[in-house]
Design a protein around this motif. Structure first.
Motif, PDB file in Angstrom:
ATOM      1  N   PHE A 162       6.516   3.052  -9.547  1.00 15.80           N
ATOM      2  CA  PHE A 162       5.557   4.082  -9.167  1.00 15.80           C
ATOM      3  C   PHE A 162       6.314   5.279  -8.613  1.00 15.80           C
ATOM      4  N   VAL A 191       3.104   5.915 -13.316  1.00 16.22           N
ATOM      5  CA  VAL A 191       3.239   4.459 -13.348  1.00 16.22           C
ATOM      6  C   VAL A 191       3.985   4.051 -14.613  1.00 16.22           C
ATOM      7  N   LYS A 199       0.849  -1.191   0.000  1.00 12.30           N
ATOM      8  CA  LYS A 199       0.000   0.000   0.000  1.00 12.30           C
ATOM      9  C   LYS A 199       0.888   1.245   0.000  1.00 12.30           C
ATOM     10  N   ALA A 202     -12.224   2.580  -7.441  1.00 12.38           N
ATOM     11  CA  ALA A 202     -10.794   2.693  -7.734  1.00 12.38           C
ATOM     12  C   ALA A 202     -10.503   2.405  -9.202  1.00 12.38           C
ATOM     13  N   PRO A 231      -9.081   2.277  -1.839  1.00 15.68           N
ATOM     14  CA  PRO A 231      -7.995   2.961  -2.543  1.00 15.68           C
ATOM     15  C   PRO A 231      -8.508   3.828  -3.688  1.00 15.68           C
ATOM     16  N   ASP A 232      -7.682   4.765  -4.086  1.00 13.08           N
ATOM     17  CA  ASP A 232      -7.968   5.555  -5.280  1.00 13.08           C
ATOM     18  C   ASP A 232      -7.574   4.797  -6.543  1.00 13.08           C
ATOM     19  N   ALA A 233      -6.566   3.931  -6.408  1.00 14.25           N
ATOM     20  CA  ALA A 233      -6.089   3.160  -7.558  1.00 14.25           C
ATOM     21  C   ALA A 233      -5.562   1.814  -7.092  1.00 14.25           C
ATOM     22  N   LEU A 253      -2.913  -1.130  -8.635  1.00 10.70           N
ATOM     23  CA  LEU A 253      -1.925  -1.475  -9.650  1.00 10.70           C
ATOM     24  C   LEU A 253      -1.686  -2.980  -9.608  1.00 10.70           C
ATOM     25  N   PHE A 304      -2.613  10.602  -9.376  1.00 13.68           N
ATOM     26  CA  PHE A 304      -2.081  10.043  -8.133  1.00 13.68           C
ATOM     27  C   PHE A 304      -0.591   9.697  -8.217  1.00 13.68           C
ATOM     28  N   HIS A 343      -3.566  10.581  -1.960  1.00 17.79           N
ATOM     29  CA  HIS A 343      -4.088   9.359  -2.571  1.00 17.79           C
ATOM     30  C   HIS A 343      -3.574   8.092  -1.892  1.00 17.79           C
ATOM     31  N   THR A 344      -4.353   7.021  -2.062  1.00 16.79           N
ATOM     32  CA  THR A 344      -3.965   5.699  -1.589  1.00 16.79           C
ATOM     33  C   THR A 344      -3.969   4.736  -2.765  1.00 16.79           C
ATOM     34  N   ILE A 345      -2.873   3.992  -2.900  1.00 15.19           N
ATOM     35  CA  ILE A 345      -2.710   3.058  -4.014  1.00 15.19           C
ATOM     36  C   ILE A 345      -2.418   1.678  -3.453  1.00 15.19           C
TER      37      ILE A 345
END
Length: 227
Positions: A131, A101, A12, A66, A41-43, A45, A98, A18-20
């Motif tokens: 990231f 990538v 995380k 997300a 989360p916002d996204a 991956l 955010f 933001h939180t990914i």
């Protein structure tokens, strides 16, 4: 930036706004400290399509809204399931609100296996993830064997922290993983993808003892580091 580890390959990343989540295998992961129903989360991956990496992606993404960023074929397949996706591929980078990538090579497989119907769904090429946000770079290697271009990746994209699989059997073991770190030269290396299942039982101290010139942080589920 706060980066935390949550068992297996779950990472995380929390920036100021933001939180990914990376590879959110939560349900069925006995090592994780997370509850999939509580993650917003916002996204998300994804490195590849195996179930122990896609994990709870669909459920979390549908509930939270997300954006799911993944290699093209995996992203398309998840999009068909009603998830908001952004397809990418190896070597490609994209600046999101955010963070940035970029997908890198990984030598592994990528498919989603349906046990009940004995189907294997092809989900494209596996990848690693770079990231970058707030002046810091996180490198999640995904699942991979050792390959020499890790040195090139490390030179082109110096990482503040690298999450490196050490479980052996399906990925690099401790010896190859330590050599991978010598090629990448991140500021901090964190061992991942071990102890979740019997074939990947490892002592992370074996990895630490073989790494030279890079700090090794053996993170327990829930541990975090501020970059």
């Amino acid at each position: 930036m706060k980066v935390s580890y949550h068992g297996h390959s779950v990472v995380k990343i929390q920036t100021e706004k933001h939180t990914i989540l990376v590879d959110p295998f939560i349900t069925g992961n006995e090592l994780t400290d997370l509850n999939a129903e509580q993650e917003n989360p916002d996204a998300i991956l994804l490195t590849h399509g195996h179930g122990d990496h896609v994990g709870d992606t669909v459920e979390i993404a549908k509930r939270s809204g997300a954006l799911v960023v993944a290699p093209n074929e995996l992203a398309v397949w998840l999009g068909w399931q009603g998830v908001n996706v952004h397809p990418m591929h190896i070597g490609g980078a994209y600046q999101f609100d955010f963070g940035k990538v970029k997908f890198t090579q990984a030598f592994h497989g990528s498919s989603f296996i349906k046990e009940d119907s004995q189907e294997i769904i092809y989900t494209g090429m596996p990848a690693g993830i770079l990231f970058t946000a707030e002046g810091k770079t996180v490198h999640h290697l995904g699942d991979t064997g050792l390959f020499s271009d890790l040195e090139l990746i490390g030179k082109r994209h110096p990482a503040d922290i690298a999450f490196v699989p050490i479980g052996d059997n399906f990925t690099m073991g401790p010896e190859d993983a330590a050599y991978a770190v010598s090629l990448l030269k991140p500021k901090v290396a964190v061992p991942i993808h071990y102890d979740t299942f019997p074939p990947i039982r490892q002592d992370p101290e074996d990895f630490r003892k073989q790494v030279e010139g890079t700090e090794v942080n053996i993170m327990k589920p829930g541990d975090s580091i501020d970059l």
